[in-house]
Enzyme design. Structure first.
Site, PDB file in Angstrom:
ATOM      1  CB  ALA A  76      -0.890   0.116   1.348  1.00 44.17           C
ATOM      2  CB  THR A  77       4.083   2.080   1.190  1.00 44.62           C
ATOM      3  OG1 THR A  77       3.736   1.761   2.815  1.00 44.62           O
ATOM      4  CG2 THR A  77       5.012   3.275   1.315  1.00 44.62           C
ATOM      5  CG  ASN A 157      -3.594   3.564  10.284  1.00 49.43           C
ATOM      6  OD1 ASN A 157      -3.982   4.383   9.695  1.00 49.43           O
ATOM      7  ND2 ASN A 157      -2.364   3.600  11.047  1.00 49.43           N
ATOM      8  CB  SER A 205      -1.514  -3.648   1.987  1.00 50.97           C
ATOM      9  OG  SER A 205      -0.001  -4.251   2.173  1.00 50.97           O
ATOM     10  CB  ALA A 206      -1.327  -9.313   0.080  1.00 46.67           C
ATOM     11  CG  HIS A 207       0.989  -6.822   5.136  1.00 49.39           C
ATOM     12  ND1 HIS A 207       0.912  -6.368   6.560  1.00 49.39           N
ATOM     13  CD2 HIS A 207       1.391  -5.829   4.518  1.00 49.39           C
ATOM     14  CE1 HIS A 207       1.223  -5.110   6.678  1.00 49.39           C
ATOM     15  NE2 HIS A 207       1.551  -4.734   5.275  1.00 49.39           N
ATOM     16  CB  CYS A 331       7.693   4.410  20.967  1.00 50.71           C
ATOM     17  SG  CYS A 331       6.410   3.936  22.249  1.00 50.71           S
TER      18      CYS A 331
HETATM   19  N1  PMP Z   1      -2.164   2.783   4.711  1.00 56.07           N
HETATM   20  C1  PMP Z   1      -2.625   2.104   5.845  1.00 56.07           C
HETATM   21  C2  PMP Z   1      -3.920   2.765   6.189  1.00 56.07           C
HETATM   22  C3  PMP Z   1      -2.098   1.175   6.526  1.00 56.07           C
HETATM   23  O1  PMP Z   1      -2.499   0.801   7.804  1.00 56.07           O
HETATM   24  C4  PMP Z   1      -0.904   0.791   6.276  1.00 56.07           C
HETATM   25  C5  PMP Z   1       0.014  -0.480   7.006  1.00 56.07           C
HETATM   26  N2  PMP Z   1       0.357  -0.032   8.251  1.00 56.07           N
HETATM   27  C6  PMP Z   1      -0.238   1.100   4.889  1.00 56.07           C
HETATM   28  C7  PMP Z   1      -0.857   2.117   4.325  1.00 56.07           C
HETATM   29  C8  PMP Z   1       1.252   0.759   4.458  1.00 56.07           C
HETATM   30  O2  PMP Z   1       0.743  -0.460   3.751  1.00 56.07           O
HETATM   31  P1  PMP Z   1       2.112  -1.431   3.284  1.00 56.07           P
HETATM   32  O3  PMP Z   1       2.539  -1.991   4.624  1.00 56.07           O
HETATM   33  O4  PMP Z   1       1.688  -2.538   2.454  1.00 56.07           O
HETATM   34  O5  PMP Z   1       3.086  -0.521   2.822  1.00 56.07           O
END
Ligand code: PMP
Length: 392
Positions: A76-77, A157, A205-207, A331
């Site tokens: 997703a990043t 998130n 994002s798959a994970h 943190c």
């Molecule tokens: N956007 C949101 C709202 C997320 O929660 C996350 C993961 N913490 C990300 C983006 C980043 O996703 P990725 O780990 O696939 O880069």
């Protein structure tokens, strides 16, 4: 230890892992090498995965090419970076104004700030209310003739708060502005139907839904409007030129199967996780002095963010040594920095530092939830007693 941090990441589902396995060793071809069977088999697997992701999102599938609106990325990043930088760069003829909101993930906020600080864009960062929601009217008021993109997450998130994507999408349509949504936390947990939802770009994002780490996708709408993006990776022209680089075939296969399982079980899984979350939250409230952060009436089914009066989140997490959870605050080396999300919701720094995030998932059981809830009540009671005895 008991894992209650499914918003951070999820374990790969066994079925996903088994589906991926052959693509490391046996079917190892390059999906772009169509001249031989190794490549063709890999390409067929990618095609299937593209349609599986499309099915979860309500996107048009294509039996011959695979859904044409799904672009695979490393997560997703990257999808957020491609959507925002790519759309911004393709729209300079219209203007250089972007709109986002204050509780976005850093992958959106920092991307927008980069464009502001280094590429000459103007950026409006909208506030949220006490529940973490943006007012659609604020988006409407912020749109200008030179606005090219609104980026608004589907669900937050840290709190799980659902943002008013459909209302904002309708406003964006009316004004001819593209809408990107970071749906990383929402995909597989709430119904998304891009055949109807007025969203032009969507990151996932798959994970976060029992697929592997390091793979994700960006939905790029091809009709009404046909979204144009300037690629951010240049090279062999993979993914219709949007994202060059040899495809992560096992990862993409895993993403597809993870999407398929989520689609099939979406309503039961939503109901099951919501009842576990509610049970957890209800028992924990027996501790007294517990506040729910976020929108209790409009949030993801699997997460709760709670503040405990008088107790620092990091102290609580340390005392819960056999439970994996997150503090609401990030943190850093300078000490405990209160979450930018909770602070933006108008929660004072002290209460924000007293928050934790618990997120249940597919393998969470009632027994685990009851154990953790009872333990939290006990630890909170003990910590409060210690503090009062120190005080006298
Ligand atoms: N956007 C949101 C709202 C997320 O929660 C996350 C993961 N913490 C990300 C983006 C980043 O996703 P990725 O780990 O696939 O880069």
């Amino acid at each position: 230890p008991i894992y209650l941090d499914h918003c951070a990441t999820t374990p790969v589902d066994e079925r996903v892992f088994e589906a991926m396995r052959p693509y490391f060793t046996e079917v190892f071809g390059n999906a772009a090498s169509s001249s031989h069977a190794f490549g063709q088999e890999a390409a067929a697997a990618v095609l299937r995965a593209r349609n599986q992701v499309a099915a979860l999102l309500g996107v048009e599938q294509d039996a011959r090419t695979g859904a044409r609106e799904i672009v695979f990325t490393s997560g997703a990043t990257e999808a957020n970076n491609l959507a925002i930088k790519g759309a911004a760069a393709a729209s300079t003829g219209k203007g250089k104004h972007l709109i986002t909101q204050v509780t976005e993930h850093k992958a959106v906020l920092e991307t927008c700030q980069y464009l502001r600080d280094h590429q000459g864009y103007e950026l409006t960062v909208l506030p949220v209310d006490r529940q973490g929601r943006v007012r659609p009217g604020d988006v409407k008021d912020a749109i200008r003739p030179d606005t090219v993109l609104v980026s608004l997450m589907w669900a937050n998130n840290e709190t799980g708060t659902l943002l008013p994507i459909r209302e904002v999408g309708a406003i964006c349509r009316e004004h001819g502005v593209l809408l990107h949504t970071d749906a990383t936390q929402a995909v597989g947990k709430v119904l998304i139907d891009l055949a109807a939802d007025p969203v032009d770009l969507l990151s996932l994002s798959a994970h976060k839904f029992y697929g592997p780490k390091g793979v994700g996708a960006l939905f790029v709408r091809r009709r009404d409007p046909h979204v144009r993006l300037v690629p951010q990776f240049h090279g062999g022209g993979h993914e219709r030129g949007f994202r060059s680089g040899t495809l992560n075939v096992p990862g993409i296969v895993g993403l597809g199967v993870a999407a398929d399982i989520c689609r099939e079980h979406l309503s039961d899984e939503t109901a099951r996780t919501a009842s576990l979350r509610d049970r957890l939250e209800q028992t924990i409230q027996q501790a007294g002095g517990v506040a729910i952060n976020g929108d209790p009436a409009g949030r993801l089914p699997n997460v709760c963010n709670l503040s405990f009066a008088g107790i620092r989140g990091d102290k609580l997490v340390a005392a819960l040594d056999d439970v994996a959870l997150s503090t609401g605050s990030a943190c850093n080396s300078a000490g405990v920095e209160a979450s930018h999300v909770l602070r933006a919701m108008g929660i004072d720094a002290q209460l924000a530092a007293q928050s934790i995030r618990l997120s249940v998932g597919r393998s969470t059981t009632i027994e685990q939830v009851d154990y953790v809830a009872d333990k939290i009540v006990q630890v909170v009671t003990d910590l409060r007693e210690q503090q009062t005895s120190y005080a006298v």
